[in-house]
Design a protein around this motif. Structure first.
Motif, PDB file in Angstrom:
ATOM      1  N   GLU A 274       1.414  -0.937   0.058  1.00  0.00           N
ATOM      2  CA  GLU A 274       0.104  -0.464   0.289  1.00  0.00           C
ATOM      3  C   GLU A 274       1.253   1.430   0.146  1.00  0.00           C
ATOM      4  N   VAL A 275       1.855   1.455   1.294  1.00  0.00           N
ATOM      5  CA  VAL A 275       2.923   2.067   0.781  1.00  0.00           C
ATOM      6  C   VAL A 275       3.801   2.254  -0.708  1.00  0.00           C
ATOM      7  N   PHE A 276       3.971   1.699  -1.145  1.00  0.00           N
ATOM      8  CA  PHE A 276       4.038   1.552  -2.080  1.00  0.00           C
ATOM      9  C   PHE A 276       2.824   2.455  -3.301  1.00  0.00           C
ATOM     10  N   ALA A 277       2.186   1.551  -3.652  1.00  0.00           N
ATOM     11  CA  ALA A 277       1.055   2.684  -4.355  1.00  0.00           C
ATOM     12  C   ALA A 277       0.672   3.294  -4.425  1.00  0.00           C
ATOM     13  N   ASN A 278       0.986   3.558  -3.315  1.00  0.00           N
ATOM     14  CA  ASN A 278      -0.003   5.682  -2.896  1.00  0.00           C
ATOM     15  C   ASN A 278       1.488   6.164  -2.770  1.00  0.00           C
ATOM     16  N   PHE A 279       2.414   6.007  -2.918  1.00  0.00           N
ATOM     17  CA  PHE A 279       4.112   6.519  -2.451  1.00  0.00           C
ATOM     18  C   PHE A 279       4.427   6.908  -4.682  1.00  0.00           C
ATOM     19  N   MET A 280       3.972   5.601  -5.490  1.00  0.00           N
ATOM     20  CA  MET A 280       4.835   5.326  -6.772  1.00  0.00           C
ATOM     21  C   MET A 280       3.316   6.142  -7.790  1.00  0.00           C
ATOM     22  N   ALA A 281       2.031   6.512  -7.001  1.00  0.00           N
ATOM     23  CA  ALA A 281       1.103   6.981  -7.917  1.00  0.00           C
ATOM     24  C   ALA A 281       1.389   8.486  -7.100  1.00  0.00           C
ATOM     25  N   ASP A 282       1.684   9.202  -6.250  1.00  0.00           N
ATOM     26  CA  ASP A 282       2.285  10.474  -6.090  1.00  0.00           C
ATOM     27  C   ASP A 282       3.568  10.304  -6.795  1.00  0.00           C
ATOM     28  N   LYS A 283       4.487   9.761  -7.179  1.00  0.00           N
ATOM     29  CA  LYS A 283       5.066  10.511  -8.158  1.00  0.00           C
ATOM     30  C   LYS A 283       5.253  10.403  -9.493  1.00  0.00           C
ATOM     31  N   SER A 284       3.932   9.662 -10.258  1.00  0.00           N
ATOM     32  CA  SER A 284       3.360   9.177 -11.569  1.00  0.00           C
ATOM     33  C   SER A 284       2.822  10.265 -11.241  1.00  0.00           C
ATOM     34  N   LEU A 285       1.737  10.984 -10.691  1.00  0.00           N
ATOM     35  CA  LEU A 285       0.999  11.880 -11.387  1.00  0.00           C
ATOM     36  C   LEU A 285       1.788  13.184 -11.277  1.00  0.00           C
ATOM     37  N   GLY A 286       3.269  13.106 -10.113  1.00  0.00           N
ATOM     38  CA  GLY A 286       3.601  14.397  -9.786  1.00  0.00           C
ATOM     39  C   GLY A 286       4.564  14.753 -10.813  1.00  0.00           C
TER      40      GLY A 286
ATOM     41  N   VAL B 280       4.614   9.154   3.951  1.00  0.00           N
ATOM     42  CA  VAL B 280       4.825  10.552   4.591  1.00  0.00           C
ATOM     43  C   VAL B 280       6.436   9.776   4.458  1.00  0.00           C
ATOM     44  N   MET B 281       6.325   8.652   5.450  1.00  0.00           N
ATOM     45  CA  MET B 281       7.728   8.162   6.199  1.00  0.00           C
ATOM     46  C   MET B 281       8.753   7.457   4.453  1.00  0.00           C
ATOM     47  N   MET B 282       8.609   6.815   3.463  1.00  0.00           N
ATOM     48  CA  MET B 282       9.113   6.769   2.074  1.00  0.00           C
ATOM     49  C   MET B 282       9.339   8.004   1.850  1.00  0.00           C
ATOM     50  N   GLN B 283       8.612   8.839   1.775  1.00  0.00           N
ATOM     51  CA  GLN B 283       9.136  10.133   1.318  1.00  0.00           C
ATOM     52  C   GLN B 283      10.505  10.370   2.086  1.00  0.00           C
ATOM     53  N   GLN B 284      10.536  10.455   3.724  1.00  0.00           N
ATOM     54  CA  GLN B 284      11.381  11.040   4.340  1.00  0.00           C
ATOM     55  C   GLN B 284      12.547   9.233   3.853  1.00  0.00           C
ATOM     56  N   LEU B 285      12.015   9.047   3.299  1.00  0.00           N
ATOM     57  CA  LEU B 285      13.297   7.661   3.474  1.00  0.00           C
ATOM     58  C   LEU B 285      13.973   7.564   2.171  1.00  0.00           C
ATOM     59  N   GLU B 286      13.530   8.442   1.665  1.00  0.00           N
ATOM     60  CA  GLU B 286      13.466   9.020  -0.140  1.00  0.00           C
ATOM     61  C   GLU B 286      14.894   9.541   0.382  1.00  0.00           C
ATOM     62  N   GLN B 287      14.480  10.899   1.112  1.00  0.00           N
ATOM     63  CA  GLN B 287      15.444  12.341   0.663  1.00  0.00           C
ATOM     64  C   GLN B 287      16.249  11.963   1.459  1.00  0.00           C
ATOM     65  N   LEU B 288      16.427  11.123   2.831  1.00  0.00           N
ATOM     66  CA  LEU B 288      17.772   9.742   3.550  1.00  0.00           C
ATOM     67  C   LEU B 288      18.910   9.445   2.346  1.00  0.00           C
ATOM     68  N   MET B 289      18.218   9.093   1.565  1.00  0.00           N
ATOM     69  CA  MET B 289      19.001   7.682   1.063  1.00  0.00           C
ATOM     70  C   MET B 289      19.354   8.744  -0.406  1.00  0.00           C
ATOM     71  N   GLY B 290      18.647   9.496  -0.908  1.00  0.00           N
ATOM     72  CA  GLY B 290      19.079  10.014  -2.385  1.00  0.00           C
ATOM     73  C   GLY B 290      17.859  10.122  -3.354  1.00  0.00           C
ATOM     74  N   LYS B 291      17.504  10.188  -4.133  1.00  0.00           N
ATOM     75  CA  LYS B 291      16.312   9.339  -5.031  1.00  0.00           C
ATOM     76  C   LYS B 291      17.000   8.593  -5.878  1.00  0.00           C
ATOM     77  N   VAL B 292      18.202   8.838  -6.635  1.00  0.00           N
ATOM     78  CA  VAL B 292      18.569   7.950  -7.312  1.00  0.00           C
ATOM     79  C   VAL B 292      18.932   6.545  -6.728  1.00  0.00           C
ATOM     80  N   PRO B 293      19.924   7.238  -5.289  1.00  0.00           N
ATOM     81  CA  PRO B 293      20.210   5.499  -4.849  1.00  0.00           C
ATOM     82  C   PRO B 293      18.344   4.527  -4.373  1.00  0.00           C
ATOM     83  N   PHE B 294      17.778   5.285  -4.132  1.00  0.00           N
ATOM     84  CA  PHE B 294      16.814   5.300  -4.058  1.00  0.00           C
ATOM     85  C   PHE B 294      15.675   4.091  -4.806  1.00  0.00           C
TER      86      PHE B 294
END
Length: 868
Positions: free
Chosen positions: A354-366, A422-436
């Motif tokens: 569910e987190v990936f579906a929401n997180f990736m949906a936000d990415k695709s639409l944004g 929100v957690m996944m967004q923070q994780l991506e910021q922590l790692m960086g978009k490309v490494p994530f």
């Protein structure tokens, strides 16, 4: 487990089982014992049983033949052959079937007739009938109706999380993926759609037979089909043919929506293929629009199910409705990779899909949006909903333990759908978009067509970052709650001499949420943004030292942080200074959260503040946000007598704001807000005239659905015209919408006895089959205008909760509680809840948490009102 067939040695099987069920080396011996010891027989699907079966069973195929009659009340005769590899025959084998054992007519194991041994929702196959290597179990039975959703002229399966076993005997656990060979015998006028490509069809008289190819490998909860009196349309998604079944009859909705639905799927598929580096991983793509569907959607590969009224929109649809459709399609399409291709090993990690579906949906639409637009949508879509649960004493962590799949539905809620992104967004910021992205791609390649757990993903991501993901994970994923942020700012003359930010848990043990956010310092002609990486209980912000003294300070201006944010005392008077819609949204949310925590101002003051900015707030997402907050403050946090005193001025303010708005969508949103709050005779006469003449206010387009909702709002207020509902019923053209309206009508009756009879009827499961209709009716039954006569339903609604959880779909228990208790504020309602919890000290802890979550505003309102 990978893509190749599993032909494992003993140790390899054990290691796979350990990995799939989140076992570390420190618990190896315990897992060894569970994997090969007798799991016992108990109702549901216990984790011990799942671990055992995963260690001994592989290469599963179901050949399923269902003869579906035209009458919804007639039995569905079925035949099934389950073939599988077995590496251990010391113990009997349990096949799950949550139905009357009398429905099992014949049982053959490896060609031999077997006596039927049924215990605690399981068909028991004696070990002596089993062989090492390939086995076949053939069953003649009557299919169960528990998850077939049979209607007068259509049906659809919905097996998540463990409801396949209510229809046919199976190994109903997510890490025993299988292929399916499905044959359906249906009335000749019906259409059907399933996971796999249609192999052939044969017509014989008034019946036809659909035979489908062998499906891709999926978990039992993802096996699905729909059949009935649907219209069928074949279009293109991403260059490939895709079948669409639907029952919509409104020509405007059809013409406005059909191509857009296919286009949205295409854009989602293209984005996910590009981001993951994996082409669409299943043999076909298709979807079904279902009237009054229990969820927004369900991600069955090849036959995604959607709530029909979310897909089909008319020309008067608001941006909020258009966004909801885009979000839903992007979310369900993302599941093809996140949840379907790689599936959680056990429902403890259902939140991952569910987190990936929401997180990736936000990415695709944004992807095509600027950062501010993306962040604004992300903030409003997720953060208020996450806060609504995480601030409560019943808050749950993102990742929760689960002993038995029969309780898996209790894991769903705002935390996994809204805090987790929100957690996944923070994780991506922590790692960086490309490494994530690299880490997630490796995860998908490693576990394609298989199962995995969150620790396995974290283990992969650890290789792409120097950050301590284990400690970060402990706070964000394994624990509930949010931090309360505070700050100290000191000046030397007109310059900042010291600025520090502190955090403490809102409740629970001391811990640190490492997170990224922005703080804005506002000046007369500029804004200074400070990027914060908060990683301590108290942290100095050196980049602020020496800056000029600001007019005021605003926290979380990107909208990506997560906390109860402090509010500068000057902020309420400075809302007009905030030029960015994102800054205004984070201010609105922070003010509301402060008020609910008893800080900054009283609910009535915030109601006045929010209504005053409606005329000038031009961002549609913010207008929707404000309208929701105004409704909550008005109906739940004002005493009834104050509500009456303020109603006229609020009605006038909302109507004036609607008139001043330039956007048709904003006008319509505020019309809905007015419809929600009106109480006075003049307002009622105005709304009655609009309904009766079907003449919408200037600049607003109202559809049949809008007039239906308006008729119910008028009936709720006991309008003098007692024929409103009867007239509106005659106006409704679509038979599914007409049936829905007929179901809700008794809940709107001005006759208290009729409303009592309606609520009593909900004690019977058959009257709760259309869950979305039940929830709509409960809204009207328990509306504040009716609570004086409905409060006596509350005790019964709590006593039914365990039955609701056992018999309903995954979201129903939480929604049942929310619609029963969500708008109360009285001491009598508080007493009912407290008395129930006191009488049931050993109540199911997950259901108790749901009660505490959904009654939190009730307790807050009671405390606030007692302080006045």
């Amino acid at each position: 487990m990978f893509n190749s067939p599993r032909t494992f040695l003993f140790l390899a099987v054990l290691l796979t089982s350990c990995s799939a069920h989140k076992m570390t080396s420190g618990t190896f011996s315990k897992t060894f014992s569970k994997a090969f010891s007798d799991p016992g027989i108990e109702e549901g699907v216990s984790h011990n049983l799942a671990i055992y079966r995963h260690s001994v069973i592989s290469s599963i195929h179901y050949a399923l033949d269902l003869d579906i009659p035209v009458s919804r009340n007639a039995a569905i005769e079925a035949k099934e052959t389950i073939s599988f590899q077995l590496n251990n025959t010391k113990l009997p084998l349990q096949i799950d079937f949550k139905e009357d054992p009398a429905k099992i007519k014949e049982l053959h194991v490896n060609g031999q007739v077997q006596a039927i041994n049924y215990q605690k929702e399981h068909l028991i196959i004696n070990s002596g009938a089993l062989e090492k290597g390939k086995n076949e179990v053939s069953i003649v039975f009557e299919a169960g109706d528990g998850a077939l959703n049979r209607n007068a002229d259509y049906l659809y399966t919905l097996f998540v999380p463990d409801r396949a076993r209510t229809v046919f005997p199976c190994f109903d656990q997510p890490d025993l993926k299988a292929t399916y060979g499905l044959t359906l015998h249906i009335p000749v006028t019906w259409h059907a759609l399933a996971n796999a490509v249609l192999q052939d069809s044969v017509v014989a008289g008034d019946r036809k037979t659909y035979r489908y190819r062998r499906s891709d490998k999926v978990s039992t909860y993802l096996f699905a089909f729909a059949a009935g009196n649907f219209k069928s349309y074949t279009g293109k998604t991403n260059g490939q043919a895709a079948d669409f079944l639907f029952r919509e009859t409104d020509p405007e909705k059809f013409s406005q929506s059909l191509q857009k639905i296919f286009d949205l799927h295409t854009s989602s598929l293209k984005y996910y293929e590009g981001w993951t580096g994996i082409v669409y991983p299943f043999q076909k793509f298709g979807f079904v629009a279902i009237p009054d569907f229990q969820f927004g959607g369900m991600e069955h590969p090849g036959t995604i199910q959607y709530k029909s009224n979310t897909l089909f929109l008319d020309g008067g649809a608001t941006q909020d409705q258009l966004n909801a459709r885009s979000n839903l399609i992007a979310h369900e399409t993302a599941h093809m990779w996140f949840g379907d291709l790689v599936t959680m090993s056990w429902f403890t990690d259902v939140w991952m899909k569910e987190v990936f579906a929401n997180f990736m949906a936000d990415k695709s639409l944004g992807a095509a949006d600027d950062a501010v637009t993306y962040n604004l949508k992300f903030l409003i879509d997720h953060v208020p909903s996450a806060y609504s649960t995480d601030r409560t004493p019943g808050a749950n962590p993102i990742r929760q333990p689960l002993d038995n799949l029969q309780d898996a539905g209790t894991l769903y809620g705002n935390i996994i759908y809204h805090k987790a992104p929100v957690m996944m967004q923070q994780l991506e910021q922590l790692m960086g978009k490309v490494p994530f992205q690299k880490g997630v791609r490796q995860y998908l390649r490693t576990y394609a067509n298989d199962n995995a757990s969150w620790p396995q993903l974290i283990s992969i991501l650890d290789h792409y970052t120097p950050a301590d993901l284990q400690q970060w994970n402990k706070v964000w994923v394994d624990e509930s709650g949010r931090p309360v942020i505070s700050y100290d700012i000191n000046y030397n003359g007109d310059k900042i001499s010291q600025f520090s930010i502190s955090q403490a848990p809102e409740y629970g043990t001391k811990r640190i949420w490492q997170q990224f956010f922005e703080v804005a310092l506002f000046y007369t002609d500029s804004v200074k943004l400070l990027n914060i990486d908060l990683s301590a209980a108290k942290q100095d912000i050196p980049q602020a030292v020496g800056l000029a003294k600001p007019l005021f300070v605003l926290f979380n201006t990107t909208g990506l942080g997560y906390a109860q944010w402090p509010v500068d005392p000057k902020l309420p008077r400075q809302l007009s200074v905030l030029k960015s819609p994102l800054h205004r949204a984070t201010a609105y949310i922070s003010l509301y959260e402060q008020v609910l925590s008893g800080k900054t101002m009283k609910p009535e003051q915030l109601l006045t503040l929010f209504s005053s900015v409606l005329p000038t707030e031009q961002e549609e997402l913010n207008v929707k946000l404000l309208s929701g907050y105004i409704s909550n403050l008005y109906w739940q946090f004002l005493k009834p007598e104050r509500r009456v005193s303020l109603s006229l001025s609020l009605e006038n303010e909302v109507w004036r704001a609607m008139s001043l708005q330039k956007s048709a969508n904003n006008k319509k949103q505020l019309f809905k807000a007015y419809q929600d709050i009106f109480m006075n005779a003049a307002a009622e006469a105005r709304m009655y005239k609009i309904w009766k003449t079907q003449a919408a206010p200037e600049g607003i387009k109202l559809s049949e659905d809008d007039y239906t909702n308006l008729s119910m709002a008028l009936a709720l207020r006991d309008n003098a015209d007692t024929s409103i509902l009867t007239i509106q019923h005659a106006r409704i053209k679509n038979p599914d919408r007409k049936n829905r309206f007929e179901f809700i009508m008794p809940a709107l009756s001005s006759n208290v006895q009729q409303r009592d009879q309606f609520f009593s009827s909900l004690e019977q499961k058959k009257n709760r089959e259309k869950e979305s209709n039940v929830l709509a009716a409960l809204y009207y039954l328990h509306h504040p205008l009716r609570q004086e006569t409905s409060i006596h339903y509350l005790e019964k609604s709590l006593s039914l909760l365990e039955e609701i959880q056992r018999s309903g779909d995954i979201f129903f228990p939480q929604s049942w509680l929310q619609l029963n208790f969500g708008m109360y504020q009285s001491a009598a309602a508080v007493t009912i809840v407290n008395r129930f919890l006191e009488k049931h000290p050993d109540y199911n802890p997950k259901l108790k948490a749901k009660i505490l979550q959904t009654t939190d505003n009730l307790f807050r309102a009671q405390r606030m009102n007692s302080e006045l």
